[in-house]
Design a protein around this motif. Structure first.
Motif, short mmCIF file in Angstrom:
data_model
loop_
_atom_site.label_atom_id
_atom_site.label_comp_id
_atom_site.label_asym_id
_atom_site.label_seq_id
_atom_site.Cartn_x
_atom_site.Cartn_y
_atom_site.Cartn_z
N LEU A 23 -7.61 8.18 -0.53
CA LEU A 23 -7.06 8.28 -1.89
C LEU A 23 -8.16 8.53 -2.90
O LEU A 23 -8.03 9.39 -3.79
CB LEU A 23 -6.28 7.01 -2.22
CG LEU A 23 -5.57 6.91 -3.58
CD1 LEU A 23 -6.48 6.50 -4.71
CD2 LEU A 23 -4.83 8.19 -3.92
N PRO A 53 -7.56 3.85 1.94
CA PRO A 53 -7.90 3.87 0.51
C PRO A 53 -9.05 4.82 0.19
O PRO A 53 -9.12 5.37 -0.91
CB PRO A 53 -8.26 2.41 0.20
CG PRO A 53 -8.43 1.74 1.52
CD PRO A 53 -7.59 2.48 2.48
N GLN A 83 0.84 -1.20 0.00
CA GLN A 83 0.00 0.00 0.00
C GLN A 83 0.88 1.25 0.00
O GLN A 83 1.91 1.32 0.66
CB GLN A 83 -0.90 0.01 1.23
CG GLN A 83 -1.89 1.18 1.29
CD GLN A 83 -2.74 1.17 2.55
OE1 GLN A 83 -2.39 0.54 3.55
NE2 GLN A 83 -3.86 1.87 2.52
N HIS A 84 0.47 2.25 -0.78
CA HIS A 84 1.23 3.49 -0.88
C HIS A 84 0.94 4.42 0.30
O HIS A 84 -0.07 4.27 1.00
CB HIS A 84 0.89 4.21 -2.19
CG HIS A 84 1.30 3.43 -3.40
ND1 HIS A 84 0.79 3.70 -4.65
CD2 HIS A 84 2.17 2.40 -3.58
CE1 HIS A 84 1.32 2.87 -5.53
NE2 HIS A 84 2.15 2.07 -4.90
N THR A 92 -7.20 0.79 -6.60
CA THR A 92 -7.56 1.04 -5.21
C THR A 92 -8.96 0.52 -4.90
O THR A 92 -9.18 -0.10 -3.85
CB THR A 92 -7.46 2.54 -4.90
OG1 THR A 92 -6.13 3.00 -5.15
CG2 THR A 92 -7.83 2.83 -3.45
N GLY A 115 -3.47 4.40 -1.28
CA GLY A 115 -3.98 3.66 -2.43
C GLY A 115 -3.02 2.63 -2.98
O GLY A 115 -1.98 2.33 -2.40
N TRP A 116 -3.40 2.12 -4.13
CA TRP A 116 -2.59 1.14 -4.87
C TRP A 116 -2.60 1.52 -6.35
O TRP A 116 -3.56 2.14 -6.83
CB TRP A 116 -3.15 -0.27 -4.73
CG TRP A 116 -2.99 -0.86 -3.35
CD1 TRP A 116 -1.97 -1.67 -2.93
CD2 TRP A 116 -3.86 -0.70 -2.22
NE1 TRP A 116 -2.16 -2.03 -1.62
CE2 TRP A 116 -3.31 -1.45 -1.16
CE3 TRP A 116 -5.05 0.02 -2.01
CZ2 TRP A 116 -3.91 -1.51 0.10
CZ3 TRP A 116 -5.64 -0.04 -0.76
CH2 TRP A 116 -5.08 -0.80 0.28
N GLY A 117 -1.55 1.13 -7.08
CA GLY A 117 -1.48 1.42 -8.50
C GLY A 117 -1.58 0.16 -9.34
O GLY A 117 -1.80 -0.94 -8.82
N SER A 154 -0.79 5.55 -7.43
CA SER A 154 -2.12 5.06 -7.05
C SER A 154 -3.16 5.49 -8.07
O SER A 154 -3.10 6.59 -8.62
CB SER A 154 -2.50 5.61 -5.67
OG SER A 154 -1.61 5.16 -4.67
N ARG A 194 -6.09 8.86 -12.19
CA ARG A 194 -5.02 9.44 -11.39
C ARG A 194 -4.83 10.87 -11.87
O ARG A 194 -5.29 11.23 -12.96
CB ARG A 194 -3.71 8.65 -11.55
CG ARG A 194 -3.20 8.60 -12.97
CD ARG A 194 -1.90 7.81 -13.08
NE ARG A 194 -2.07 6.40 -12.78
CZ ARG A 194 -2.50 5.49 -13.66
NH1 ARG A 194 -2.84 5.87 -14.90
NH2 ARG A 194 -2.61 4.24 -13.33
#
Length: 440
Positions: free
Chosen positions: A207, A204, A161-162, A180, A166-168, A175, A226
């Motif tokens: 984000l 999340p 996890q960033h 996410t 979030g996540w990319g 992200s 994004r």
């Protein structure tokens, strides 16, 4: 002296003692028996002891995978969506299809979009990604009995996890709304609260809030995948459908159980994730109000229709309880899905089935199309009479797959039985051949 004899196994003649001439090598009887017994995962050996060459992944679609297109970009995702869709429609996915998905997982718990050799160890160069991992978790959580794989995957997702929460689309990428939201759905599917999953104080949901276009800007309520290079938010159809679903804390399988969002007016971002979800619902409702479909620019008219995003929008609207707003896009999909789904393949049929499930629509008669039949035809045969409950467990009729007190399921016992038969016949072949050789 060359010895030559033959025996019949299950009605098939297996010849022994064939001479080896240069590169033309013969498969041993043991390998032939392996094929006859269905033990396709056992490596086939040649007469000289070397492994037989296998078909290149680029030349043949792997057994168990749905679809005939190159799986390099979407193998895990389309397989996971297919398993989800078939299960919601009351079809029991074949064991080989589930096994294909499980075998794609890396030891660290992550999935890549596709691995041509699932038995090769993953390393730092393996392109694992949170999106594929999250959708695989949702599929296995719905199917049940895959706790070990799910636990490893969730642990990996938490580890990557960033800091923004979030996540990319890859473990190190920026992200985005789609990845996410998919992870939120995965966490929810295993009973975890996504709000509790924080990195540097950001969840999340935080984000997703940064990717929602503010009320005072053009395209208010829509989501961007994004920020662009200048930090701006460009509304995106798929990102908006995913962002709404994620902000609601839902996965891909939803039901319109209660009347909810009326999508009246844009709410301040200070209202938290509920306000963000509401604004997204409002935008989806407006965008589908005229023609029923979405385009990449989230306009209700003009531009090229986005069938997949429209199906996802139906799921998101249903999850929000905006049932009235689902009628137009659902009707549009029923009328216009045909050529798109046929060309796009399993993931397209799966998204349509999930939209049908979310709106209590019969997937066997979707604008005159049996979506379930069409999807099943793209892969291995399915078993019927399988009715999963909303928590992913299965109802009566699946006793044959249940685990016994030893923790070893019937599928495992059947494999042991097949291995036992294989070993017995192999010994028989060895002794017959050995005696024939002694008499020569």
């Amino acid at each position: 002296m060359r010895h030559e004899s033959s025996i019949k196994v299950l009605g098939t003649e297996v010849r022994r003692g064939t001479a080896v001439r240069g590169p033309a090598r013969t498969v041993t009887a043991t390998a032939a028996l392996t094929v006859l017994l269905g033990l396709g995962s056992v490596p086939v050996a040649l007469a000289d002891g070397s492994p037989a060459p296998s078909a290149s992944p680029s030349q043949a679609i792997p057994t168990g995978l749905y679809g005939s297109d190159d799986p390099a970009e979407d193998g895990v995702r389309r397989q996971s969506l297919t398993l989800l869709a078939l299960s919601t429609a009351g079809e029991k996915p074949p064991a080989e299809a589930v096994r294909w998905l499980v075998d794609q997982q890396c030891d660290n718990g992550a999935w890549a979009a596709y691995r041509a050799d699932p038995y090769a160890k993953c390393d730092a160069t393996t392109p694992v990604d949170p999106g594929s991992t999250a959708v695989a978790v949702q599929a296995l959580a719905w199917l049940g009995r895959h706790d070990t794989e799910i636990e490893r995957a969730v642990d990996w997702l938490k580890d990557v996890q960033h800091e923004d929460g979030g996540w990319g689309d890859d473990a190190g990428g920026a992200s985005d709304a789609g990845s996410t939201s998919a992870v939120i759905g995965a966490l929810a599917a295993v009973g975890a609260d996504p709000a509790d999953q924080k990195r540097h104080g950001n969840s999340p949901y935080d984000l997703l809030g940064t990717l929602s276009v503010p009320c005072q800007e053009k395209g208010a309520g829509a989501f961007a995948q994004r920020p662009d290079k200048k930090g701006g938010l460009v509304p995106d159809a798929e990102a908006t459908a995913a962002g709404v679903l994620g902000s609601l804390g839902k996965g891909y399988v939803v039901g319109a159980w209660m009347a909810g969002d009326k999508a009246d007016g844009c709410r301040s971002d200070s209202g938290g994730r509920e306000a963000v979800a509401h604004n997204g619902v409002r935008r989806l409702t407006e965008a589908t109000a005229e023609n029923g479909c979405l385009t990449s620019a989230l306009s209700g008219s003009g531009g090229r229709p986005d069938h997949g995003a429209t199906a996802d929008a139906v799921v998101a609207l249903a999850a929000a309880g905006a049932t009235d707003a689902t009628s137009k896009p659902l009707a549009w999909l029923k009328k216009n899905h045909g050529s798109w789904a046929a060309e796009a393949g399993p993931a397209a049929y799966a998204r349509l089935i999930l939209a049908a499930h979310a709106t209590w629509t019969d997937p066997h008669d979707f604008g005159g199309t049996d979506l379930v039949e069409q999807l099943a035809a793209t892969g291995p045969a399915t078993d019927v009479d399988y009715f999963p409950t909303p928590d992913g467990n299965t109802s009566a009729g699946e006793e044959g797959q249940a685990e016994d007190d030893s923790g070893f399921g019937w599928s495992g016992k059947w494999l042991l039985a097949r291995l036992g038969v294989f070993a017995a016949i192999s010994l028989f072949v060895f002794f017959v051949w050995d005696r024939k050789r002694d008499r020569s």
